[in-house]
Design an enzyme around this catalytic site. Structure first.
Site, PDB file in Angstrom:
ATOM      1  N   LEU A  39      66.200   7.336  -0.219  1.00 20.85           N
ATOM      2  CA  LEU A  39      66.389   6.276  -1.201  1.00 20.85           C
ATOM      3  C   LEU A  39      67.811   5.762  -1.023  1.00 20.85           C
ATOM      4  CD1 LEU A  39      64.852   7.653  -4.551  1.00 20.85           C
ATOM      5  CD2 LEU A  39      63.906   5.892  -3.056  1.00 20.85           C
ATOM      6  N   ASP A  40      68.002   4.450  -1.145  1.00 23.01           N
ATOM      7  CA  ASP A  40      69.328   3.875  -0.990  1.00 23.01           C
ATOM      8  C   ASP A  40      70.313   4.480  -1.986  1.00 23.01           C
ATOM      9  OD1 ASP A  40      68.303   2.186   0.959  1.00 23.01           O
ATOM     10  OD2 ASP A  40      67.900   0.569  -0.459  1.00 23.01           O
ATOM     11  N   TYR A  41      71.576   4.363  -1.655  1.00 24.38           N
ATOM     12  CA  TYR A  41      72.672   4.860  -2.497  1.00 24.38           C
ATOM     13  C   TYR A  41      72.540   4.366  -3.938  1.00 24.38           C
ATOM     14  CZ  TYR A  41      77.588   5.657  -3.873  1.00 24.38           C
ATOM     15  OH  TYR A  41      78.740   6.053  -4.511  1.00 24.38           O
TER      16      TYR A  41
END
Length: 247
Positions: free
Chosen positions: A105-107
């Site tokens: 999952l993105d930051y």
């Protein structure tokens, strides 16, 4: 243990060192030894009596474990970060096994992230051909109309890729704040998939959360919390992948 023969990359993945795909690269790069001899060809099979080294470290088979983490925003979906930012394994320090994230999952994205030491399980969930559904909720800047949203199912070109949503559902519209909450269901997970689709349409994502992954939800967890999957959930997730391949 039995002397059943298995492919070397499968054995490495099941040990919890890495995924099967990365294990194949390690083999091709000559970083794997079987019985003190370098093996750099795929297709080699080994038994439980063979000694295996990966990057000079003897392989020890761990019992497979499976965890569901509620990843908060501001955490990297990785085992380490060269910028010193918090990574997901910082949140699960009590786990003894060498687990790693299933996908990412993105930051700035929160929600469900699975961690395991079972490379075969991870590969089935990550590989596009298995198509396990993931449900996201996005807070958009702006209010797209139905014609624009229909493009999500038709396919949107971004960086030489076609990005699609299986389904979408408008949850709320706030005309005063000029924003929309939109639920999107995907069966693949390309890099920044949802954000890129909405950027192309001209409605940037302000917040993004993965609320469901296959049969799994965030029920009972707070951001940063985690729990083990029970055997029924592990079996259900495996079966979802198998059913999708058979379709």
């Amino acid at each position: 243990m039995s002397d059943k023969l298995d492919r070397l990359q499968k054995v490495i993945a099941q040990s919890g060192v890495t995924s099967r795909r990365k294990a194949e690269k390690l083999i091709a790069d000559g970083k794997v030894k079987v019985n003190d001899k370098v093996v750099d060809q795929l297709g080699v099979k080994v038994s439980s009596s063979d000694s295996i080294e990966v990057d000079g470290v003897p392989l020890e088979k761990e019992e497979p474990v499976y965890y569901l983490l509620y990843k908060p925003r501001g955490v990297i979906s990785s085992l380490q970060d060269d910028k010193g930012r918090k990574v997901v394994t910082d949140l699960i320090g009590e786990i003894e096994e060498r687990v790693y994230p299933v996908g990412r999952l993105d930051y700035d994205t929160s929600g469900i992230l699975l961690l395991t030491n079972d490379g075969d399980f991870a590969n089935k969930l990550m590989h596009p051909r298995y198509g396990v559904e993931k449900v996201y909720v996005a807070k958009l800047e702006g209010i797209p109309d139905k014609k624009e949203l229909a493009k999500l199912k038709q396919g949107i070109r971004s960086e030489n890729e076609t990005l699609k949503a299986l389904r979408y559902k408008i949850l709320t519209v706030d005309r005063k704040k000029n924003s929309m909450l939109l639920e999107l269901t995907l069966n693949e997970g390309k890099n920044r998939h949802v954000r890129r689709m909405m950027d192309v349409l001209g409605y940037p994502v302000q917040k993004l959360k993965r609320e469901r992954y296959g049969v799994l939800t965030l029920d009972g967890l707070q951001p940063g919390g985690y729990r083990p999957l029970n055997p029924k959930e592990v079996k259900q997730m495996r079966n979802l992948a198998i059913k999708n391949v058979e379709k």
